[in-house]
Write a protein that holds these residues in place. Structure first.
Motif, short mmCIF file in Angstrom:
data_model
loop_
_atom_site.label_atom_id
_atom_site.label_comp_id
_atom_site.label_asym_id
_atom_site.label_seq_id
_atom_site.Cartn_x
_atom_site.Cartn_y
_atom_site.Cartn_z
N GLU A 110 0.60 -1.07 -0.01
CA GLU A 110 0.21 -0.27 -0.02
C GLU A 110 0.72 1.72 -0.22
N VAL A 111 1.97 1.24 0.95
CA VAL A 111 2.70 2.74 0.97
C VAL A 111 3.34 2.76 -0.90
N ASP A 112 4.15 1.09 -1.29
CA ASP A 112 4.46 1.63 -2.53
C ASP A 112 3.48 2.10 -3.34
N LYS A 113 2.39 1.16 -3.30
CA LYS A 113 1.17 2.17 -4.32
C LYS A 113 0.80 4.06 -3.99
N LEU A 114 1.04 3.79 -2.84
CA LEU A 114 0.12 5.57 -2.36
C LEU A 114 2.23 6.22 -3.36
N TRP A 115 2.88 5.87 -2.99
CA TRP A 115 4.29 5.76 -3.08
C TRP A 115 4.30 6.65 -4.76
N ASP A 117 1.37 6.69 -6.60
CA ASP A 117 0.60 7.40 -6.94
C ASP A 117 0.90 9.04 -7.62
N GLY A 118 2.23 9.27 -6.32
CA GLY A 118 2.34 10.71 -5.98
C GLY A 118 2.12 11.63 -5.04
N GLU A 119 1.43 10.20 -3.96
CA GLU A 119 1.13 10.65 -2.50
C GLU A 119 1.92 11.22 -2.11
N PRO A 120 1.71 12.83 -1.65
CA PRO A 120 2.96 12.96 0.47
C PRO A 120 3.25 12.54 1.06
N LEU A 121 4.52 12.43 1.90
CA LEU A 121 4.73 11.50 3.00
C LEU A 121 3.54 12.01 4.24
N ASP A 122 3.33 12.77 4.14
CA ASP A 122 2.26 12.96 5.84
C ASP A 122 1.34 12.71 4.93
N ALA A 123 0.84 12.09 3.93
CA ALA A 123 -0.80 11.83 3.55
C ALA A 123 -0.69 10.14 3.23
N ILE A 124 0.38 9.19 3.43
CA ILE A 124 0.49 7.79 3.62
C ILE A 124 1.01 7.96 4.86
N ALA A 125 1.18 8.56 5.22
CA ALA A 125 1.53 8.75 7.30
C ALA A 125 -0.06 8.14 8.01
N LYS A 126 -0.58 9.81 7.20
CA LYS A 126 -1.60 9.33 8.06
C LYS A 126 -3.10 8.15 7.56
N LEU A 127 -2.86 8.11 6.44
CA LEU A 127 -3.57 6.41 5.74
C LEU A 127 -3.08 5.58 5.86
N MET A 128 -2.65 5.18 6.33
CA MET A 128 -1.67 4.10 6.57
C MET A 128 -1.26 4.10 8.31
N VAL A 159 7.12 5.23 8.46
CA VAL A 159 6.67 5.75 6.86
C VAL A 159 7.65 6.53 6.02
N PHE A 160 8.79 6.76 6.97
CA PHE A 160 9.95 7.71 4.91
C PHE A 160 11.25 6.87 5.95
N LEU A 161 11.60 5.86 7.10
CA LEU A 161 11.72 4.71 6.79
C LEU A 161 12.03 3.67 5.78
N LEU A 162 10.51 3.20 6.45
CA LEU A 162 10.07 2.53 4.77
C LEU A 162 10.25 2.54 3.93
N ILE A 163 9.78 4.33 3.56
CA ILE A 163 10.76 4.46 2.07
C ILE A 163 11.77 4.60 1.44
N TYR A 164 12.47 5.15 3.03
CA TYR A 164 14.14 4.90 2.80
C TYR A 164 14.77 3.58 2.23
N GLY A 197 16.39 -0.56 -3.85
CA GLY A 197 15.95 -0.50 -5.98
C GLY A 197 14.58 -1.09 -5.62
N LYS A 198 13.43 -0.72 -4.87
CA LYS A 198 12.22 -1.94 -4.72
C LYS A 198 11.23 -0.04 -5.11
N LEU A 199 11.31 0.50 -4.74
CA LEU A 199 11.07 2.46 -5.25
C LEU A 199 12.08 2.86 -6.08
N SER A 200 11.32 3.57 -7.32
CA SER A 200 12.08 4.78 -7.83
C SER A 200 11.80 6.05 -7.41
N ARG A 201 13.08 7.06 -7.78
CA ARG A 201 12.79 8.51 -6.96
C ARG A 201 10.99 8.88 -7.55
#
Length: 77
Positions: free
Chosen positions: A20-25, A27-38, A45-50, A56-60
């Motif tokens: 779900e975090v990968d999908k939200l990322w 889709d262009g959702e900002p960090l604060d929105a992803i954190a709230k949704l999760m 959430v930042f540490l997971l995305i990092y 290499g599981k997510l792209s910049r």
């Protein structure tokens, strides 16, 4: 004396949460929105995305942690 960084951080994520975090990322959702949704702190959430970017599981993406919404606001869209 030892200092343990991020001792209060929760590094445990279920597979469906990671997807779900990968999908939200993507889709262009900002960090604060992803954190709230999760229902998680932005730090966790930042540490997971990092980690996902680092392995290499997510792209910049455009807008980085601020997402595409940040770019749209900056342009006045």
């Amino acid at each position: 004396m030892l200092y343990i960084a991020l001792e209060n951080a929760d590094f445990v994520w279920r597979e469906e949460q990671v997807k779900e975090v990968d999908k939200l990322w993507k889709d262009g959702e900002p960090l604060d929105a992803i954190a709230k949704l999760m229902g998680r702190p932005k730090r966790d959430v930042f540490l997971l995305i990092y980690d996902r970017l680092d392995t290499g599981k997510l792209s910049r993406r455009r807008g980085s942690i601020f997402g595409q919404r940040h770019n749209q606001k900056a342009k006045g869209e």
